[in-house]
Design a protein around this motif. Structure first.
Motif, mmCIF file in Angstrom:
data_model
loop_
_atom_site.group_PDB
_atom_site.id
_atom_site.type_symbol
_atom_site.label_atom_id
_atom_site.label_comp_id
_atom_site.label_asym_id
_atom_site.label_seq_id
_atom_site.Cartn_x
_atom_site.Cartn_y
_atom_site.Cartn_z
ATOM 1 N N GLN A 5 -10.803 -27.375 -44.884
ATOM 2 C CA GLN A 5 -9.600 -27.767 -45.614
ATOM 3 C C GLN A 5 -8.519 -26.683 -45.539
ATOM 4 O O GLN A 5 -8.800 -25.511 -45.795
ATOM 5 N N GLY A 6 -7.315 -27.081 -45.149
ATOM 6 C CA GLY A 6 -6.171 -26.160 -45.154
ATOM 7 C C GLY A 6 -6.104 -25.219 -43.962
ATOM 8 O O GLY A 6 -5.173 -24.427 -43.838
ATOM 9 N N LYS A 7 -7.084 -25.287 -43.085
ATOM 10 C CA LYS A 7 -7.066 -24.419 -41.894
ATOM 11 C C LYS A 7 -6.079 -24.976 -40.868
ATOM 12 O O LYS A 7 -5.721 -26.154 -40.898
ATOM 13 N N VAL A 8 -5.686 -24.100 -39.940
ATOM 14 C CA VAL A 8 -4.804 -24.507 -38.838
ATOM 15 C C VAL A 8 -5.528 -24.206 -37.527
ATOM 16 O O VAL A 8 -6.015 -23.086 -37.319
ATOM 17 N N ALA A 9 -5.584 -25.215 -36.663
ATOM 18 C CA ALA A 9 -6.245 -25.046 -35.364
ATOM 19 C C ALA A 9 -5.260 -25.310 -34.232
ATOM 20 O O ALA A 9 -4.435 -26.219 -34.317
ATOM 21 N N LEU A 10 -5.361 -24.508 -33.203
ATOM 22 C CA LEU A 10 -4.674 -24.778 -31.929
ATOM 23 C C LEU A 10 -5.757 -25.168 -30.930
ATOM 24 O O LEU A 10 -6.692 -24.390 -30.694
ATOM 25 N N ILE A 11 -5.634 -26.364 -30.372
ATOM 26 C CA ILE A 11 -6.644 -26.866 -29.429
ATOM 27 C C ILE A 11 -5.951 -27.161 -28.105
ATOM 28 O O ILE A 11 -4.999 -27.951 -28.056
ATOM 29 N N ALA A 69 4.709 -20.285 -21.079
ATOM 30 C CA ALA A 69 4.400 -21.533 -21.789
ATOM 31 C C ALA A 69 3.463 -21.243 -22.961
ATOM 32 O O ALA A 69 3.649 -21.771 -24.068
ATOM 33 N N VAL A 70 2.480 -20.394 -22.739
ATOM 34 C CA VAL A 70 1.522 -20.073 -23.813
ATOM 35 C C VAL A 70 2.243 -19.364 -24.966
ATOM 36 O O VAL A 70 1.989 -19.650 -26.146
ATOM 37 N N GLN A 71 3.160 -18.477 -24.630
ATOM 38 C CA GLN A 71 3.924 -17.802 -25.690
ATOM 39 C C GLN A 71 4.693 -18.822 -26.538
ATOM 40 O O GLN A 71 4.738 -18.715 -27.758
ATOM 41 N N SER A 72 5.284 -19.834 -25.877
ATOM 42 C CA SER A 72 6.007 -20.875 -26.620
ATOM 43 C C SER A 72 5.051 -21.696 -27.480
ATOM 44 O O SER A 72 5.361 -22.024 -28.630
ATOM 45 N N ILE A 73 3.891 -22.037 -26.907
ATOM 46 C CA ILE A 73 2.891 -22.840 -27.643
ATOM 47 C C ILE A 73 2.493 -22.121 -28.938
ATOM 48 O O ILE A 73 2.454 -22.708 -30.017
ATOM 49 N N VAL A 74 2.220 -20.830 -28.820
ATOM 50 C CA VAL A 74 1.791 -20.053 -29.995
ATOM 51 C C VAL A 74 2.957 -19.913 -30.981
ATOM 52 O O VAL A 74 2.789 -20.090 -32.194
ATOM 53 N N HIS A 124 -2.498 -14.197 -26.877
ATOM 54 C CA HIS A 124 -1.296 -14.381 -27.693
ATOM 55 C C HIS A 124 -1.586 -14.874 -29.114
ATOM 56 O O HIS A 124 -0.720 -14.775 -29.980
ATOM 57 N N VAL A 125 -2.796 -15.354 -29.356
ATOM 58 C CA VAL A 125 -3.174 -15.740 -30.726
ATOM 59 C C VAL A 125 -3.829 -14.557 -31.449
ATOM 60 O O VAL A 125 -3.660 -14.374 -32.657
ATOM 61 N N LEU A 126 -4.552 -13.751 -30.690
ATOM 62 C CA LEU A 126 -5.364 -12.689 -31.278
ATOM 63 C C LEU A 126 -4.593 -11.727 -32.192
ATOM 64 O O LEU A 126 -5.086 -11.390 -33.285
ATOM 65 N N PRO A 127 -3.404 -11.257 -31.823
ATOM 66 C CA PRO A 127 -2.708 -10.333 -32.722
ATOM 67 C C PRO A 127 -2.494 -10.913 -34.125
ATOM 68 O O PRO A 127 -2.590 -10.189 -35.117
#
Ligand code: NAP
Length: 245
Positions: A5-11, A69-74, A124-127
């Motif tokens: 609940q309330g989490k955010v996922a990037l898939i 593209a990955v930078q924009s996605i994040v 790009h997600v790790l930081p």
């Protein structure tokens, strides 16, 4: 309360197949989902489905092998939801071609989508996860990364690489509250026309049937929630017995 609940996922690669199934499973658990796919229409169709289910979702199309593209996605995911708790590196491609006939372009593209893509999304997600002091990273490998496959040297090498990447990253970040694990499914029916090789693999499975997307989703939910907090750098194998470790 639902486990996520309330989490955010990037898939990534969630426009169809296993990624889309994981997105639906996460929404059922209360997660907001950023849906990546190289096919923007497919990503948008998943978003529509997730919203029909009562979820919150955002399409973030783009090629995971392309760093800008990955930078924009994040950036877009953080702009909409503020944080990313779960990253699922799922995007993938597969072709059958023997090494003796494989072009270097086919080799490079397969390695790039699976391995460079997982690296770039993680990079790009790790930081943001490190700053938050928590996070779950789930890398979708394959039984082919464990047992190989004739005609699949590029794919098997990429998936074996994913398993090594998962272990190495887990060694780096586990003490910072970030849990990194992989899933190595066996042959899973996804709605795409199944190849002769798929049927051959299924015929040899101890369980005597193909896997379904719903055979993989519970493993992803388990790795995304705190029930799996003592799992570190592991590869879980919903594979019908194709590989027994
Ligand atoms: P799928 O149905 O083909 O879905 C993969 C999605 O990723 C597709 O929508 C694809 O778009 C997208 N994609 C491809 N390249 C991309 C890129 N560069 N950037 C962003 N998205 C991209 O495949 P699946 O069977 O669900 O597989 C999902 C993952 O599970 C893959 O990593 C696969 O290797 C792994 N896996 C699958 C099986 C199986 O039997 N299905 C078994 C073991 C492991 P396009 O359709 O436009 O290419």
């Amino acid at each position: 309360m639902s486990r996520l609940q309330g989490k955010v996922a990037l898939i990534t690669g969630a426009g169809r197949g296993i990624g889309r199934g994981i997105a639906e499973g996460f929404v059922r658990e209360g997660t907001k989902v950023a849906v990546n796919d190289i096919d923007g229409q497919a990503a948008q169709a998943t978003v529509v489905r997730l919203m029909e289910m009562g979820g919150e979702a955002l399409a973030v199309p783009g090629d995971v092998a392309d760093e800008s593209a990955v930078q924009s996605i994040v950036r877009e995911t953080l702009g909409r939801f503020g944080h990313i708790d779960i990253l699922v590196n799922n995007a993938g491609i597969a072709t059958y071609v023997p090494v003796a006939e494989m072009s270097s372009a086919e080799w490079d593209r397969t390695i790039a989508v699976h391995l460079r893509g997982a690296f770039l999304c993680t990079r790009h997600v790790l930081p943001h996860m490190l700053e938050a002091g928590r996070g779950k990273i789930i890398n979708i490998a394959s039984q082919r990364g464990q047992k190989g496959g004739a005609g699949l040297a590029h794919y098997a090498a990429a998936k074996a690489g994913i398993i090594g990447f998962t272990k190495s990253l887990a060694l780096e970040v586990s003490r910072h509250g970030i849990h990194v694990n992989a899933i190595a499914p066996g042959p899973i029916r996804t709605g795409r026309p199944a190849s002769e090789r798929f049927h051959q693999t299924v015929a040899g499975l101890p369980i005597g049937r193909a896997g379904e997307i719903e055979d993989v989703v519970p493993t992803a939910i388990f790795l995304a929630c705190d029930d799996s907090s003592f799992y570190v750098g592991q590869t879980l194998c919903p594979n019908g017995g194709d590989v027994m470790l």
